[in-house]
Design an enzyme around this catalytic site. Structure first.
Site, PDB file in Angstrom:
ATOM      1  N   HIS A   7      -0.261 -12.982  51.230  1.00  0.00           N
ATOM      2  CA  HIS A   7       1.163 -12.640  51.187  1.00  0.00           C
ATOM      3  C   HIS A   7       2.029 -13.787  50.663  1.00  0.00           C
ATOM      4  CE1 HIS A   7       0.697 -13.720  55.717  1.00  0.00           C
ATOM      5  NE2 HIS A   7       0.855 -14.822  55.012  1.00  0.00           N
ATOM      6  N   ASP A  10       2.632 -20.282  48.660  1.00  0.00           N
ATOM      7  CA  ASP A  10       1.701 -21.339  49.037  1.00  0.00           C
ATOM      8  C   ASP A  10       1.450 -22.342  47.915  1.00  0.00           C
ATOM      9  OD1 ASP A  10       0.963 -20.399  51.738  1.00  0.00           O
ATOM     10  OD2 ASP A  10       0.196 -18.663  50.655  1.00  0.00           O
TER      11      ASP A  10
END
Length: 459
Positions: A176, A267
């Site tokens: 995600h 990320d």
């Protein structure tokens, strides 16, 4: 249209993650009537999750058959979908290896390296995680050859590539992190639900190639935000940052944008080279007071919050007098796992962020390497876009080096032998001598938990 499926969830004992899957299933009527096999080696936690699922389904009147089992193969047999969320050993096991690494001069562990600084993205020391994921995939290949395997557990990049090469399984890796685009949109003053975005690359190394609103390119507004608002934003952020994951608009993200030409998403911001990660002081300069989620400060905050949230859910699950539904939203979460199951099972085409073998999706990368891209998913499978492009700086200075680290980790796992472990560290700026590299690996492989891993690498 309602598809009655068999769904197996491997590693279901983690209630923090399993509760999201269960919640989203219960809010997807087009899958009512399905059976969900919950699998874990921890019998107590597994029963807890099963009870949580049954009670929550009863509260909502959602028609699912939930049951728990320790027999992974029986759960996988004839499944339509297998979801692998399992992380071998839990966080404690990897923290032990990190502690050993740091005693030998490897800050944040031998696993930390360029564009892979994420604390639970286990690659070179992830022998057992690789083995577990491949065993699950081989079970799917044997007992449910037509099923879709949704690989959620990290490292998604390595594991999706490994599974797609070593088996004939239909595999999709999911993460995600791409939802970081929402924070970019909010910083620019736009409703995230009304912008369109595209982010491509490798899992945890994706770059914003498109951000538009009603056809308007929003990249010039990112430049304007950096020029006029960033300093004020960072001054306030440094005084108020409590969440170590609050780094999407950090100095590190902006610096990566300036260096590589596209904005990093999610990320990706946690990665970068050692210039952002040399020590805690350096991390704090780029990622705020906590040093970001992967510093020794930020990671402990995450682990404490994770434990607190898991404990809260356990209390809720154990107390029949508390309505579970009162703790959750009335709609599905932002996770794409259940919507993807629905799109495939009911042939309802939609575009999702997925990790799949490249096969021409991104120019300049091999076909058998898993890339993260937006792709249409339906009953026909995954329809990849073709010919997506990234700037040469990103392709050759970021993705190629990251890809070679992935290949080293897979080669180490598949072929064994100690030398590749040493070679991994001889490329590391923390390594002062070959003796240092040898000694840290000897210490890691001498851990009681790593007896099998040691046999694999020592021959």
């Amino acid at each position: 249209m309602v598809a009655k499926l068999k769904i197996a969830v491997i590693g279901a004992g983690s209630i923090a993650w399993s509760s999201k899957i269960i919640h989203d299933l219960l809010h997807t009527p087009t899958l009512f009537g399905s059976e969900v096999a919950l699998v874990d080696i921890d019998a107590r936690r597994l029963k807890l999750v099963e009870g949580f699922a049954r009670r929550y389904a009863s509260e909502l009147g959602a028609d699912y058959k939930f049951y728990s089992t320790a027999d992974r193969r029986e759960a996988v047999r004839d499944a339509d979908f297998v979801v692998n969320t399992a992380m071998y050993g839990g966080h404690g096991y990897y923290e032990k290896m990190r502690e050993v690494s740091e005693r030998h001069g490897y800050y944040r562990g031998v696993n930390s390296t360029e564009w892979n600084m994420v604390s639970d993205y286990h690659t070179i020391w992830g022998y057992y995680q690789f083995k577990l994921a491949l065993e699950v995939a081989l079970d799917v290949e044997q007992y449910a050859p037509n099923a879709w395997l949704l690989q959620v557990a990290n490292p998604v990049f390595e594991l999706t590539t490994l599974i797609s090469r070593e088996t004939r399984v239909n595999v999709i890796g999911l993460c995600h992190g791409h939802l970081g685009y929402k924070e970019i949109a909010r910083a620019l003053g736009y409703d995230p639900e009304k912008v369109e975005f595209e982010a491509i690359g490798f899992n945890h190394v994706i770059w914003l190639t498109k951000l538009t609103y009603a056809g308007r390119n929003l990249y010039p507004l990112i430049d304007e935000w950096i020029e006029r608002k960033a300093q004020e934003y960072w001054a306030r952020w440094r005084l108020t940052q409590r969440d170590p994951f609050d780094i999407q608009m950090s100095p590190a993200a902006v610096d990566m944008y300036r260096r590589y030409g596209l904005f990093p998403v999610g990320d990706t911001v946690r990665g970068g080279t050692w210039m952002y990660h040399r020590d805690l002081k350096t991390k704090q300069q780029w990622f705020g007071p906590t040093g970001g989620p992967d510093s020794e400060v930020g990671w402990m905050v995450y682990l404490a919050r994770h434990e607190w949230y898991s404990s809260l859910l356990e209390k809720i699950a154990s107390d029949p007098g508390v309505p579970i539904s009162s703790f959750f939203p009335q709609t599905r979460t932002d996770e794409s796992l259940v919507p993807i199951i629905n799109s495939i099972a009911n042939d309802q085409p939609a575009t999702y962020q997925v990790n799949v073998p490249n096969t021409g999706a991104i120019d300049g990368l091999p076909g058998d390497v898993a890339v993260e891209i937006p792709a249409e998913v339906s009953g026909k499978g995954v329809k990849r876009p073709q010919g997506l492009k990234l700037p040469g700086k990103i392709l050759k200075a970021v993705l190629w080096p990251r890809m070679l680290r992935m290949e080293m980790a897979l080669t180490a796992f598949l072929e064994g032998g100690r030398q590749i472990l040493i070679d991994w560290l001889m490329l590391d700026p923390r390594t002062k001598s070959e003796k240092q590299a040898e000694e840290v690996w000897d210490a890691i492989l001498s851990m009681p938990e790593n007896e099998e891993m040691a046999r694999h690498y020592r021959g």
